[in-house]
Design a protein around this motif. Structure first.
Motif, short mmCIF file in Angstrom:
data_model
loop_
_atom_site.label_atom_id
_atom_site.label_comp_id
_atom_site.label_asym_id
_atom_site.label_seq_id
_atom_site.Cartn_x
_atom_site.Cartn_y
_atom_site.Cartn_z
N GLN A 1 0.86 -1.18 0.08
CA GLN A 1 -0.18 -0.03 0.18
C GLN A 1 0.84 1.18 -0.01
O GLN A 1 0.39 2.33 -0.53
CB GLN A 1 -0.97 -0.08 1.30
N MET A 2 2.15 1.17 0.57
CA MET A 2 2.93 2.38 0.66
C MET A 2 3.67 2.83 -0.32
O MET A 2 4.33 3.67 -0.72
CB MET A 2 3.59 2.43 2.24
N ALA A 3 4.42 1.70 -1.00
CA ALA A 3 5.59 1.62 -1.88
C ALA A 3 5.00 2.33 -3.24
O ALA A 3 4.03 1.90 -3.83
CB ALA A 3 6.21 0.31 -2.15
N ARG A 4 5.37 3.36 -3.73
CA ARG A 4 5.29 3.78 -4.86
C ARG A 4 5.68 2.98 -6.13
O ARG A 4 5.06 2.84 -7.22
CB ARG A 4 5.95 4.91 -5.22
N TRP A 5 6.68 2.11 -6.32
CA TRP A 5 7.12 1.25 -7.00
C TRP A 5 7.35 0.17 -6.16
O TRP A 5 8.09 -0.15 -5.19
CB TRP A 5 8.52 1.51 -7.53
N HIS A 6 6.69 -1.45 -6.68
CA HIS A 6 6.84 -2.21 -5.80
C HIS A 6 7.12 -3.57 -6.72
O HIS A 6 6.48 -3.40 -8.04
CB HIS A 6 5.35 -2.62 -5.18
#
Length: 415
Positions: free
Chosen positions: A208-213
Motif C-alpha cells: 500500500q505504501m510503496a510507490r514502486w513495488h
C-alpha cells in the motif's frame, strides 16, 4: 539472529542502547493492538488533554517499549516529557501486526480514539492524533473514516500530525526488492532469515505504501493493486480529515538538495561459492540494469528498470538503522549483511538511500516527478496546513530537537 525491523517505526536501534522503558500509567487492550497511556504529572493521573501517537511499519507486533524509548530516550529530544510539561497526556498506540493492511490498523486507531474520548475528563479539550511513518497514514485514514461514516462517532480531534509519513508514497530501491525475492527463492527454504525481507516487501502495508513495488523477480516495478485500492479508499472518505488542523514534519530538507548519493552507482556487491555475483546499483533515470543476481549452477539474472527518477539521492528521510548491526541502515547495508550470511565476500560502498522523499512527507508533489523531488518545497504547495523540514537529510523518523520542538509548539498553540 533475527532480521525483523528493517523498515522501522521510530528510529530503531539496538534495544541495549536504551534503558528499560517507563511503565505506562494505564494500558488499553484494543482489537488489533495495544495502547500505553502516560498521564502528564500536571493532570493527577487523569486523562485531560490526550495526544495519540501511532506506531509505524515493520514485521510483527509493535514494541511499545521501543516506541517510548525512541520518543523519550533518543538522546536528542525528550518528546514525551516536553508534551507532559505543557499538560498533554501521551498515548502510544501499537498494532498486533505492523505489516497488516493500513485499513485494518486504522480500525485499531479508531477504537483508541473512541476510548480516549470516553475516558478524558475535559470535554472541551479535543484530541491530538497522529503517528510516525505509516502511523501517520493509519491515523489520517482513521480520522477521515470517522468523519465520513455516519455509524461512527465524531473523532473530537482538533489537530492531526504526521512524522515523516509517506503521504505520496515510499521508496525502496528496486535492486533491493529484487535481491530480497531472489534470496527467498534460492535460500528461503534453508533458513527463514532469507525470506523475511521478501515477505515484508510483499506484506499488505508495504504494497500500500510503496510507490514502486516488485512482487517477484521478473515483474515490472509499478504501483501494486493494493496501493491503488487503498488510495481509492482514502479518496472515498475525503482524503484527509476535514475541519482538523493538519501538520507534519519531514526528516529531509526543503531546499531540494539531495543526500549526495549518485545514480547508477554500485552500492553493494557480493561474491562467493553460493552467490557468484550479487551486484546492486542505485537508481538512475532511463533504461538501466539495477541488479545482477547469479546463484551457483544457475544462469545470471539481470534486473532492469526504465522511466524511474534517480530517487536514491533525493532529499528525504534516510532508511532507518538496522537493529542487527547498529549503525548500518536497512537498505544496501541490509543486503550486505544477508550476503555475508551466505558466506560471500562483500563490498559495501553505500549503506543507505532515500526512503521517504521530503515532498512525500509534506504532501507537496508526486515522487515520480524528478523535478519535484529536487526542487525547493513551497508552503503553498502542501496539502498540510503547516509543516517543518529537517536542516539536513537524516534518518527516517529520527526525533530531533528542531522537529520535536516545532511539533510541541504547534500542539500547544493550535489544539
Amino acid at each position: 539472529m533475527s532480521v525483523v525491523n528493517i523498515w522501522g517505526s521510530l528510529s530503531p536501534v539496538a534495544r541495549a542502547a536504551y534503558p528499560t522503558p517507563q511503565e505506562p500509567d494505564d494500558e488499553w487492550t484494543l482489537r488489533g493492538g495495544t495502547a500505553w497511556v502516560y498521564y502528564s504529572p500536571l493532570n493527577r493521573r487523569q486523562l485531560v488533554k490526550p495526544v495519540i501517537l501511532a506506531d509505524g511499519f515493520s514485521l510483527g507486533a509493535s514494541d511499545l517499549g521501543e516506541l517510548w524509548a525512541g520518543l523519550e530516550n533518543n538522546g536528542k529530544y525528550r518528546f514525551i516529557s516536553e508534551l507532559h510539561a505543557i499538560g498533554r497526556d501521551v498515548i502510544v498506540l501499537g498494532y498486533d501486526n505492523r505489516a497488516a493492511s493500513i485499513l485494518d490498523n486504522a480500525d485499531t486507531a479508531i477504537e483508541c480514539i473512541q476510548t480516549a474520548n470516553r475516558n478524558r475528563v475535559d470535554n472541551k479539550a479535543k484530541l491530538v492524533v497522529g503517528g510516525f511513518s505509516m502511523g501517520g497514514m493509519v491515523t489520517r485514514y482513521a480520522l477521515a473514516k470517522m468523519q465520513h461514516d455516519q455509524d461512527l462517532p465524531d473523532p473530537e480531534t482538533s489537530l492531526y500530525l504526521s512524522y515523516d509519513t509517506p503521504h505520496r508514497g515510499a521508496w525502496l530501491p528496486i535492486s533491493m526488492q529484487a535481491f530480497a525475492h531472489f534470496l527467498k527463492d534460492k535460500w528461503g527454504a534453508t533458513s527463514p532469515i532469507f525470506g523475511q525481507f521478501s515477505d515484508l516487501i510483499n506484506s499488505p502495508a508495504a504494497r500500500q505504501m510503496a510507490r514502486w513495488h516488485l512482487g517477484k523477480v521478473g515483474d515490472k516495478p509499478d504501483q501494486a493493486s493494493e496501493r491503488r485500492a487503498f488510495l481509492q479508499q482514502l479518496d472515498a472518505v475525503g482524503g484527509w480529515p476535514q475541519g482538523i488542523r493538519k501538520i507534519g514534519v519531514a526528516n529531509g530538507v526543503r531546499t531540494g538538495i539531495g543526500n549526495g548519493i549518485g545514480p547508477a552507482l554500485t552500492a553493494v556487491s557480493g561474491r562467493g561459492d553460493l552467490l557468484l555475483d550479487g551486484t546492486l546499483r542505485t537508481q538512475a533515470q532511463g533504461e538501466q540494469v539495477v541488479a545482477i543476481l547469479h546463484a551457483a549452477e544457475q544462469p545470471p539474472i539481470e534486473v532492469s528498470t526504465d522511466g524511474l527518477p534517480d530517487i536514491d539521492g533525493a532529499p528525504g528521510g534516510l532508511f532507518p538503522e538496522n537493529p542487527v548491526l547498529p549503525g548500518n541502515p536497512a537498505s544496501f547495508g541490509m543486503a550486505a549483511i544477508l550476503m555475508g550470511l551466505l558466506g560471500s565476500e562483500v563490498d559495501l560502498q553505500l549503506n543507505t538511500s532515500c526512503f521517504i522523499p521530503a515532498i512525500s512527507a509534506v504532501a507537496t508533489g508526486e515522487i515520480d516527478n524528478r523535478d519535484a523531488l529536487y526542487s525547493e518545497i513551497r508552503d503553498r504547495d502542501s496539502e498540510l496546513d503547516a509543516f517543518a523540514c529537517a536542516s539536513k537529510n537524516e534518518g527516517h523518523t529520527t526525533m530531533t530537537q528542531d522537529l520535536g520542538a516545532w511539533l510541541v509548539n504547534e500542539i500547544e498553540s493550535h489544539s
